[in-house]
Design a protein around this motif. Structure first.
Motif, mmCIF file in Angstrom:
data_model
loop_
_atom_site.group_PDB
_atom_site.id
_atom_site.type_symbol
_atom_site.label_atom_id
_atom_site.label_comp_id
_atom_site.label_asym_id
_atom_site.label_seq_id
_atom_site.Cartn_x
_atom_site.Cartn_y
_atom_site.Cartn_z
ATOM 1 N N SER A 93 33.129 17.993 54.786
ATOM 2 C CA SER A 93 33.801 17.260 53.717
ATOM 3 C C SER A 93 35.014 18.035 53.242
ATOM 4 C CB SER A 93 32.846 17.037 52.549
ATOM 5 O OG SER A 93 32.566 18.269 51.900
ATOM 6 N N GLU A 94 35.932 17.346 52.585
ATOM 7 C CA GLU A 94 37.101 18.024 52.048
ATOM 8 C C GLU A 94 36.696 19.063 51.009
ATOM 9 O OE1 GLU A 94 41.563 16.972 50.503
ATOM 10 O OE2 GLU A 94 40.526 15.890 52.084
ATOM 11 N N ASP A 95 35.648 18.763 50.237
ATOM 12 C CA ASP A 95 35.182 19.727 49.239
ATOM 13 C C ASP A 95 34.633 20.984 49.907
ATOM 14 O OD1 ASP A 95 34.434 20.466 46.425
ATOM 15 O OD2 ASP A 95 32.416 20.419 47.305
ATOM 16 N N ASP A 96 33.925 20.813 51.023
ATOM 17 C CA ASP A 96 33.405 21.983 51.731
ATOM 18 C C ASP A 96 34.543 22.879 52.224
ATOM 19 O OD1 ASP A 96 30.793 21.306 51.365
ATOM 20 O OD2 ASP A 96 30.511 20.409 53.341
ATOM 21 N N PHE A 97 35.641 22.267 52.618
ATOM 22 C CA PHE A 97 36.772 23.061 53.096
ATOM 23 C C PHE A 97 37.507 23.723 51.929
ATOM 24 C CE2 PHE A 97 40.993 24.035 54.605
ATOM 25 C CZ PHE A 97 40.770 24.524 55.881
ATOM 26 N N THR A 98 37.869 22.923 50.939
ATOM 27 C CA THR A 98 38.697 23.463 49.860
ATOM 28 C C THR A 98 37.956 24.456 48.981
ATOM 29 O OG1 THR A 98 38.190 21.537 48.457
ATOM 30 C CG2 THR A 98 40.188 21.426 49.793
ATOM 31 N N SER A 99 36.647 24.263 48.786
ATOM 32 C CA SER A 99 35.896 25.197 47.935
ATOM 33 C C SER A 99 35.803 26.569 48.578
ATOM 34 C CB SER A 99 34.497 24.654 47.637
ATOM 35 O OG SER A 99 33.737 24.514 48.821
ATOM 36 N N VAL A 100 35.661 26.621 49.895
ATOM 37 C CA VAL A 100 35.613 27.906 50.602
ATOM 38 C C VAL A 100 36.977 28.594 50.553
ATOM 39 C CG1 VAL A 100 35.365 28.983 52.884
ATOM 40 C CG2 VAL A 100 33.667 27.326 52.082
ATOM 41 N N VAL A 101 38.035 27.837 50.780
ATOM 42 C CA VAL A 101 39.382 28.411 50.726
ATOM 43 C C VAL A 101 39.701 28.891 49.315
ATOM 44 C CG1 VAL A 101 41.845 27.912 50.984
ATOM 45 C CG2 VAL A 101 40.232 27.126 52.720
ATOM 46 N N ASP A 102 39.316 28.113 48.300
ATOM 47 C CA ASP A 102 39.615 28.495 46.924
ATOM 48 C C ASP A 102 38.874 29.767 46.527
ATOM 49 O OD1 ASP A 102 40.863 28.251 44.432
ATOM 50 O OD2 ASP A 102 39.193 27.122 43.586
ATOM 51 N N THR A 103 37.601 29.867 46.903
ATOM 52 C CA THR A 103 36.813 31.049 46.543
ATOM 53 C C THR A 103 37.230 32.278 47.339
ATOM 54 O OG1 THR A 103 34.915 29.660 45.974
ATOM 55 C CG2 THR A 103 34.477 31.982 46.389
ATOM 56 N N ASN A 104 37.446 32.103 48.629
ATOM 57 C CA ASN A 104 37.678 33.259 49.497
ATOM 58 C C ASN A 104 39.136 33.718 49.541
ATOM 59 O OD1 ASN A 104 35.043 32.603 50.028
ATOM 60 N ND2 ASN A 104 35.275 32.385 52.223
ATOM 61 N N LEU A 105 40.063 32.781 49.424
ATOM 62 C CA LEU A 105 41.482 33.114 49.589
ATOM 63 C C LEU A 105 42.278 32.961 48.296
ATOM 64 C CD1 LEU A 105 43.922 33.870 51.316
ATOM 65 C CD2 LEU A 105 44.045 31.475 52.063
ATOM 66 N N THR A 106 42.227 31.785 47.691
ATOM 67 C CA THR A 106 43.041 31.563 46.491
ATOM 68 C C THR A 106 42.621 32.499 45.365
ATOM 69 O OG1 THR A 106 43.210 29.236 47.142
ATOM 70 C CG2 THR A 106 43.967 29.811 44.941
ATOM 71 N N SER A 107 41.331 32.779 45.258
ATOM 72 C CA SER A 107 40.873 33.681 44.205
ATOM 73 C C SER A 107 41.342 35.113 44.457
ATOM 74 C CB SER A 107 39.355 33.620 44.086
ATOM 75 O OG SER A 107 38.964 32.341 43.629
ATOM 76 N N ALA A 108 41.507 35.481 45.723
ATOM 77 C CA ALA A 108 42.067 36.799 46.026
ATOM 78 C C ALA A 108 43.506 36.876 45.519
ATOM 79 C CB ALA A 108 42.005 37.070 47.524
ATOM 80 N N TYR A 109 44.248 35.780 45.666
ATOM 81 C CA TYR A 109 45.599 35.719 45.099
ATOM 82 C C TYR A 109 45.543 35.933 43.585
ATOM 83 C CZ TYR A 109 48.800 32.790 42.368
ATOM 84 O OH TYR A 109 49.599 32.292 41.375
ATOM 85 N N ARG A 110 44.597 35.263 42.919
ATOM 86 C CA ARG A 110 44.502 35.361 41.462
ATOM 87 C C ARG A 110 44.254 36.801 41.010
ATOM 88 N NH1 ARG A 110 41.026 30.643 42.139
ATOM 89 N NH2 ARG A 110 42.298 28.790 41.715
ATOM 90 N N VAL A 111 43.273 37.448 41.610
ATOM 91 C CA VAL A 111 42.929 38.795 41.140
ATOM 92 C C VAL A 111 43.976 39.818 41.558
ATOM 93 C CG1 VAL A 111 40.449 38.313 40.972
ATOM 94 C CG2 VAL A 111 41.375 39.241 43.115
ATOM 95 N N ALA A 112 44.609 39.614 42.720
ATOM 96 C CA ALA A 112 45.637 40.552 43.165
ATOM 97 C C ALA A 112 46.889 40.436 42.295
ATOM 98 C CB ALA A 112 45.989 40.303 44.633
ATOM 99 N N LYS A 113 47.274 39.215 41.988
ATOM 100 C CA LYS A 113 48.463 39.022 41.151
ATOM 101 C C LYS A 113 48.275 39.692 39.795
ATOM 102 C CE LYS A 113 51.485 35.480 39.191
ATOM 103 N NZ LYS A 113 51.758 34.024 39.053
ATOM 104 N N ARG A 114 47.081 39.507 39.209
ATOM 105 C CA ARG A 114 46.822 40.086 37.891
ATOM 106 C C ARG A 114 46.752 41.616 37.963
ATOM 107 N NH1 ARG A 114 46.204 42.149 33.769
ATOM 108 N NH2 ARG A 114 45.407 41.309 31.791
ATOM 109 N N ALA A 115 46.158 42.139 39.019
ATOM 110 C CA ALA A 115 46.062 43.596 39.169
ATOM 111 C C ALA A 115 47.428 44.229 39.382
ATOM 112 C CB ALA A 115 45.143 43.953 40.325
ATOM 113 N N SER A 116 48.326 43.483 40.024
ATOM 114 C CA SER A 116 49.630 44.058 40.369
ATOM 115 C C SER A 116 50.438 44.441 39.137
ATOM 116 C CB SER A 116 50.428 43.072 41.229
ATOM 117 O OG SER A 116 50.834 41.935 40.478
#
Length: 239
Positions: A93-116
């Motif tokens: 499902s689209e949710d199965d794809f986007t939820s994995v990308v959001d947790t594994n990749l987009t969230s890395a962007y979030r925490v890295a941007k804030r740490a920077s």
């Protein structure tokens, strides 16, 4: 002096081993967990448990405020949190794809941007992203997971180029099959088939992944950035 270390998804598996390893060498460790209770062993080591859903930008910001108040600006970030929702493409499902990308990749962007922010001010910092051998090899039924973990490699290498002049290193650790809750759902037959493809003939231990993370965060790795360190028993050699 001990550093402020932030590990996402530190309540189990690889994240737990990483948080423990940093705490045992005297670092000030904060880790996120999403549900349940934080591991008692980490609390006994003096780690700071921060309840946070890293897919929520507001919760990420609040987590950083808690960590900075207790330990100061994050000096070492380990973006480890991840999920799987396996399935063949035609049934995914689209949710199965986007939820994995959001947790594994987009969230890395979030925490890295804030740490920077703090790292740029300090002109120093370490970012370490936990990817997977699957990012380079691919795996049937894991197109979402493989895409998210492959994205971490491109993301980390881009940051290595952006931030290197400020003495901030960005690297990836790519584990193979590791003995964690995530692999525990596999059948014994599937585990046997997978370990049969690993030159060392066994699953990895979370502590072996943690050792690579500690190396990348340590004084011995000051000239290592943009690297992908495989800790996979040899399954991904050549990639």
């Amino acid at each position: 002096m001990s550093r402020s270390v932030f590990v996402t998804g530190g309540n189990r598996g690889i994240g737990l081993a990483v948080a423990r390893a940093f705490a045992e060498v005297g670092e000030k460790v904060a880790f996120t967990y999403r549900t349940g209770e934080p591991p008692a062993e980490l609390l006994e080591l003096g780690c700071l448990a921060v309840k946070c859903d890293i897919t929520d930008p507001e919760q990420v910001e609040q987590a950083y405020k808690e960590i900075e108040a207790a330990h100061g600006p994050v000096e070492v970030l380990v973006a480890n949190a991840g999920i799987t929702r396996d399935g063949l493409l035609m049934r995914m499902s689209e949710d199965d794809f986007t939820s994995v990308v959001d947790t594994n990749l987009t969230s890395a962007y979030r925490v890295a941007k804030r740490a920077s922010r703090g790292m740029l001010r300090a002109r120093s910092g370490r970012m370490i992203f936990i990817a997977s051998a699957v990012a380079m090899l691919g795996e049937a039924g894991q197109s979402n997971y493989a895409a998210s973990k492959a994205g971490l490699i491109g993301f980390s290498r881009s940051l290595a180029r952006e931030l290197g002049s400020r003495n901030i290193t960005c690297n990836v650790v790519a584990p193979g099959l590791v003995d964690t809750d995530m692999s525990a759902v596999l059948t014994e037959e599937r585990k046997a088939a997978m370990t049969g493809q690993i030159p060392l003939g066994r699953m990895g231990r979370p502590e072996e992944i943690a050792s690579a993370v500690l190396f990348l965060a340590g004084a011995e790795a000051t000239y290592v950035t943009g690297a992908v360190i495989p800790v996979d028993g040899g399954v991904g050699m050549g990639h």
